[in-house]
Scaffold this motif. Structure first.
Motif, PDB file in Angstrom:
ATOM      1  N   TYR A 117      44.351  39.685  41.143  1.00  0.00           N
ATOM      2  CA  TYR A 117      43.165  40.085  40.405  1.00  0.00           C
ATOM      3  C   TYR A 117      43.416  39.875  38.916  1.00  0.00           C
ATOM      4  O   TYR A 117      44.544  39.980  38.444  1.00  0.00           O
ATOM      5  N   LYS A 160      36.920  43.190  29.092  1.00  0.00           N
ATOM      6  CA  LYS A 160      35.856  44.163  29.386  1.00  0.00           C
ATOM      7  C   LYS A 160      36.266  45.111  30.505  1.00  0.00           C
ATOM      8  O   LYS A 160      35.453  45.902  30.979  1.00  0.00           O
ATOM      9  N   LYS A 161      37.497  45.001  30.939  1.00  0.00           N
ATOM     10  CA  LYS A 161      38.099  45.908  31.922  1.00  0.00           C
ATOM     11  C   LYS A 161      37.644  45.690  33.355  1.00  0.00           C
ATOM     12  O   LYS A 161      37.970  46.484  34.232  1.00  0.00           O
ATOM     13  N   PHE A 162      36.888  44.613  33.605  1.00  0.00           N
ATOM     14  CA  PHE A 162      36.521  44.324  34.980  1.00  0.00           C
ATOM     15  C   PHE A 162      37.719  43.766  35.737  1.00  0.00           C
ATOM     16  O   PHE A 162      38.438  42.915  35.235  1.00  0.00           O
ATOM     17  N   LEU A 163      37.900  44.248  36.954  1.00  0.00           N
ATOM     18  CA  LEU A 163      38.913  43.697  37.853  1.00  0.00           C
ATOM     19  C   LEU A 163      38.215  42.692  38.761  1.00  0.00           C
ATOM     20  O   LEU A 163      37.325  43.061  39.530  1.00  0.00           O
ATOM     21  N   GLN A 174      43.632  48.459  49.491  1.00  0.00           N
ATOM     22  CA  GLN A 174      44.632  47.581  48.899  1.00  0.00           C
ATOM     23  C   GLN A 174      45.541  48.386  47.980  1.00  0.00           C
ATOM     24  O   GLN A 174      45.094  49.306  47.301  1.00  0.00           O
ATOM     25  N   PHE A 217      48.116  48.254  44.792  1.00  0.00           N
ATOM     26  CA  PHE A 217      48.275  47.419  43.607  1.00  0.00           C
ATOM     27  C   PHE A 217      49.639  47.569  42.960  1.00  0.00           C
ATOM     28  O   PHE A 217      50.250  48.644  42.986  1.00  0.00           O
ATOM     29  N   GLN A 241      26.678  41.438  37.955  1.00  0.00           N
ATOM     30  CA  GLN A 241      27.517  42.604  38.196  1.00  0.00           C
ATOM     31  C   GLN A 241      26.967  43.363  39.391  1.00  0.00           C
ATOM     32  O   GLN A 241      25.961  44.056  39.268  1.00  0.00           O
ATOM     33  N   TYR A 296      39.300  54.133  43.243  1.00  0.00           N
ATOM     34  CA  TYR A 296      40.663  53.984  42.790  1.00  0.00           C
ATOM     35  C   TYR A 296      40.815  54.748  41.478  1.00  0.00           C
ATOM     36  O   TYR A 296      39.883  54.856  40.678  1.00  0.00           O
ATOM     37  N   LYS A 331      43.319  55.031  37.991  1.00  0.00           N
ATOM     38  CA  LYS A 331      44.283  54.219  37.267  1.00  0.00           C
ATOM     39  C   LYS A 331      44.751  54.935  36.003  1.00  0.00           C
ATOM     40  O   LYS A 331      43.945  55.317  35.152  1.00  0.00           O
ATOM     41  N   PRO A 371      45.928  50.281  39.788  1.00  0.00           N
ATOM     42  CA  PRO A 371      45.015  51.218  40.450  1.00  0.00           C
ATOM     43  C   PRO A 371      45.659  51.801  41.710  1.00  0.00           C
ATOM     44  O   PRO A 371      46.350  51.096  42.443  1.00  0.00           O
ATOM     45  N   PHE A 383      37.821  53.728  39.163  1.00  0.00           N
ATOM     46  CA  PHE A 383      37.067  52.527  39.534  1.00  0.00           C
ATOM     47  C   PHE A 383      36.451  52.720  40.906  1.00  0.00           C
ATOM     48  O   PHE A 383      37.135  53.175  41.837  1.00  0.00           O
ATOM     49  N   LEU A 429      37.373  42.807  47.437  1.00  0.00           N
ATOM     50  CA  LEU A 429      36.808  43.955  46.725  1.00  0.00           C
ATOM     51  C   LEU A 429      36.075  43.510  45.471  1.00  0.00           C
ATOM     52  O   LEU A 429      36.572  42.672  44.726  1.00  0.00           O
ATOM     53  N   PHE A 468      34.731  45.249  42.048  1.00  0.00           N
ATOM     54  CA  PHE A 468      34.965  46.477  41.290  1.00  0.00           C
ATOM     55  C   PHE A 468      33.884  46.730  40.250  1.00  0.00           C
ATOM     56  O   PHE A 468      33.310  45.788  39.682  1.00  0.00           O
ATOM     57  N   GLY A 469      33.643  48.008  39.974  1.00  0.00           N
ATOM     58  CA  GLY A 469      32.909  48.410  38.789  1.00  0.00           C
ATOM     59  C   GLY A 469      33.839  48.360  37.587  1.00  0.00           C
ATOM     60  O   GLY A 469      35.034  48.096  37.715  1.00  0.00           O
ATOM     61  N   GLN A 470      33.267  48.659  36.418  1.00  0.00           N
ATOM     62  CA  GLN A 470      34.063  48.514  35.200  1.00  0.00           C
ATOM     63  C   GLN A 470      34.860  49.754  34.831  1.00  0.00           C
ATOM     64  O   GLN A 470      35.600  49.754  33.860  1.00  0.00           O
TER      65      GLN A 470
END
Lengths: 118, 114
Positions: A35, A40-43, A107, A109, B2, B36, B38, B44, B89, B102, B104-106
């Protein structure tokens, strides 16, 4: 007893260089992922391998090449690094269900590799 | 595009009170949802999940609620503790896609004050 480990944790390099990030999991999982977490912190998922076979390949520049020598390892090689490649890269793993290969499993990480391009 | 959104960038809560983190999704094909947690400089960590056949799943202080008609899920933490301070998240996946990809949101930064 780290479950998913990535090396290096930090990587600072110049534009145009080639670099690799390694990932290993000792959970006995058969599926591994890469990933990217951008500014912008999006994974966002990049790749996924199941038993060394590529199963997910998102829209990623072909400068990025994953390699899975065995199901416990998934490495990421990046050629000709660009400024936009600066991000945190996370490796993850999960166990698929043989009876239902597309079933959902959480999952796990790694702690990420922070890549900075100068 | 998004498909998973967490519209609150941050949330601040007093210790002992309830924390409610929200998540909205647009893709009606999503049928499995996860939360998740983090911490800085860590990856995460899986907290709790819910399948679309349920509307609630509970694990200790953590409860996830799913409202399929509204395409909305929430994570309730009660009572909140300072150690819960982290980025949360939400993530979604759909059956039939390759091995649980997956989305994910921000993330929402939760701060629990003593």
């Amino acid at each position: 007893d780290t479950a998913v480990s990535q090396t290096p944790k930090y990587l600072v390099t110049q534009m145009g260089n080639d670099k690799s990030i390694k990932c290993e999991q000792n959970l006995g999982h058969d599926t591994m992922y890469w990933y990217k977490q951008d500014s912008k912190k999006f994974l966002k998922i990049m790749f996924s391998y199941n038993n060394k076979e590529l199963i997910i390949n998102e829209t990623v520049p072909n400068r990025f090449s994953p390699k899975s020598p065995d199901k416990a390892h998934l490495n990421l090689h990046i050629n000709s690094l660009e400024l936009g490649d600066s991000a945190v890269y996370f490796c993850a793993s999960s166990q698929s269900d043989r009876r239902s290969p597309n079933s959902n499993q959480p999952q796990h990480f790694g702690d990420g590799t922070r890549l900075s391009i100068l | 595009d998004q498909q998973v959104k967490q519209n609150s960038p941050s949330l601040s809560v007093q210790e002992g009170r309830i924390s409610i983190l929200n998540c909205d999704y647009t893709n009606s094909m999503f049928d499995y949802f996860l939360w998740y947690k983090k911490y800085p400089a860590e990856g995460p960590t899986f907290l709790i999940s819910i399948s679309s056949i349920k509307d609630k799943n509970e694990d200790g202080r953590f409860t996830v609620f799913l409202n399929k008609s509204a395409k909305h899920l929430s994570l309730h933490i009660v009572p909140s503790q300072p150690g819960d301070s982290a980025v949360y998240f939400c993530a979604a996946s759909m059956s039939g896609t390759s091995y649980g990809k997956l989305t994910f949101g921000q993330g929402t930064i939760l701060t629990v004050h003593p």
